[in-house]
Design a protein around this motif. Sequence first.
Motif, PDB file in Angstrom:
ATOM      1  N   PRO A 285      -6.200   0.424  -6.994  1.00 58.46           N
ATOM      2  CA  PRO A 285      -6.723   0.095  -5.658  1.00 58.46           C
ATOM      3  C   PRO A 285      -7.972   0.918  -5.362  1.00 58.46           C
ATOM      4  O   PRO A 285      -8.202   1.973  -5.954  1.00 58.46           O
ATOM      5  CB  PRO A 285      -5.568   0.504  -4.735  1.00 58.46           C
ATOM      6  CG  PRO A 285      -4.361   0.489  -5.599  1.00 58.46           C
ATOM      7  CD  PRO A 285      -4.817   0.910  -6.959  1.00 58.46           C
TER       8      PRO A 285
ATOM      9  N   GLN B 230      -0.079   4.783  -1.696  1.00 57.91           N
ATOM     10  CA  GLN B 230      -0.714   5.642  -0.695  1.00 57.91           C
ATOM     11  C   GLN B 230       0.230   6.739  -0.198  1.00 57.91           C
ATOM     12  O   GLN B 230      -0.216   7.815   0.194  1.00 57.91           O
ATOM     13  CB  GLN B 230      -1.198   4.811   0.487  1.00 57.91           C
ATOM     14  CG  GLN B 230      -1.993   5.576   1.534  1.00 57.91           C
ATOM     15  CD  GLN B 230      -3.328   6.059   1.007  1.00 57.91           C
ATOM     16  OE1 GLN B 230      -4.315   5.351   1.024  1.00 57.91           O
ATOM     17  NE2 GLN B 230      -3.346   7.292   0.504  1.00 57.91           N
TER      18      GLN B 230
ATOM     19  N   ARG C  25       0.818  -1.213   0.000  1.00 56.89           N
ATOM     20  CA  ARG C  25       0.000   0.000   0.000  1.00 56.89           C
ATOM     21  C   ARG C  25       0.852   1.264   0.000  1.00 56.89           C
ATOM     22  O   ARG C  25       0.481   2.275  -0.616  1.00 56.89           O
ATOM     23  CB  ARG C  25      -0.934   0.003   1.213  1.00 56.89           C
ATOM     24  CG  ARG C  25      -1.831   1.228   1.284  1.00 56.89           C
ATOM     25  CD  ARG C  25      -2.716   1.223   2.511  1.00 56.89           C
ATOM     26  NE  ARG C  25      -3.532   2.428   2.575  1.00 56.89           N
ATOM     27  CZ  ARG C  25      -4.324   2.763   3.592  1.00 56.89           C
ATOM     28  NH1 ARG C  25      -4.419   1.945   4.637  1.00 56.89           N
ATOM     29  NH2 ARG C  25      -5.018   3.881   3.561  1.00 56.89           N
TER      30      ARG C  25
END
Length: 266
Positions: free
Chosen positions: A222, A95, A91
Amino acid sequence: MRRAVIVALAGALVGCNRQPDPPSGHVSKDVPKQTGAEGHDHDAKKERAFHAQEHEEQAQAYEDHRGRGHHKHHRFTDAAEWTAQFDSPDRAAWQKPDEVVAALKLTPAMTVADLGAGTGYFTVRLAKAVPEGRVIANDLEPDMVKWIGERAAKEGLANVTTVEGASADPKLPEGLDVALMVDTYHHIDEPSRFFGKVRDALKPGGLLVVVDFKKDAPEDAPGPPAAMRVDDAIVAAHLQKLGFSHERTDRELLPYQYLVFMRKAG
């Protein structure tokens, strides 16, 4: 990506009888205005499309990037299960949590709310950024709230306070300097009531930052499918109606997400 604070994205984001003016700093995506009967039909179609996105009328279950049904009533009840996704090392690549925290320009003694904190992915980073301040980790799910409290204790972060909120009320204490919501806006059931409470909890001049998925992000990116994503202009326009001023929208920092910066009047 998660339902963390809330159950759904429905509610009236902006007035349904007309399209709101775009927020300051936002580049309009509208096509040239048309006149006459043809222009009227075009405007009506555009208004219906805007209304549909606001209220996410396509709210049936979708398959998200993990093969799990993703819809506006998505539950996040098992923190131990969800941490594999929320705290996955993969992630960080998209992110960019450290860059997001840096964009908030926090100072050590600030009080910050993590809205829809989930398993505490941002909570622990925020807590380290405000060592003399406090982080309010808010979530709707009791198991997430419990998980964050235990995680903060294990990591020695005594400046984290957990709060179990409700769908229309995050139940935040007053005096917040900054409120951050990441990957959660598209799940909000009653955005006007919810963000009205956030506004009231912020200090005069306080900052609200909403991070969520770009409407035009690839389908295999995502997060939720395109039908559930909320355009950043709609987020900013709705929050402006609640009394926030729109400072800027950053669509460059993250590959699949935007950051909308909103300020409470001083």
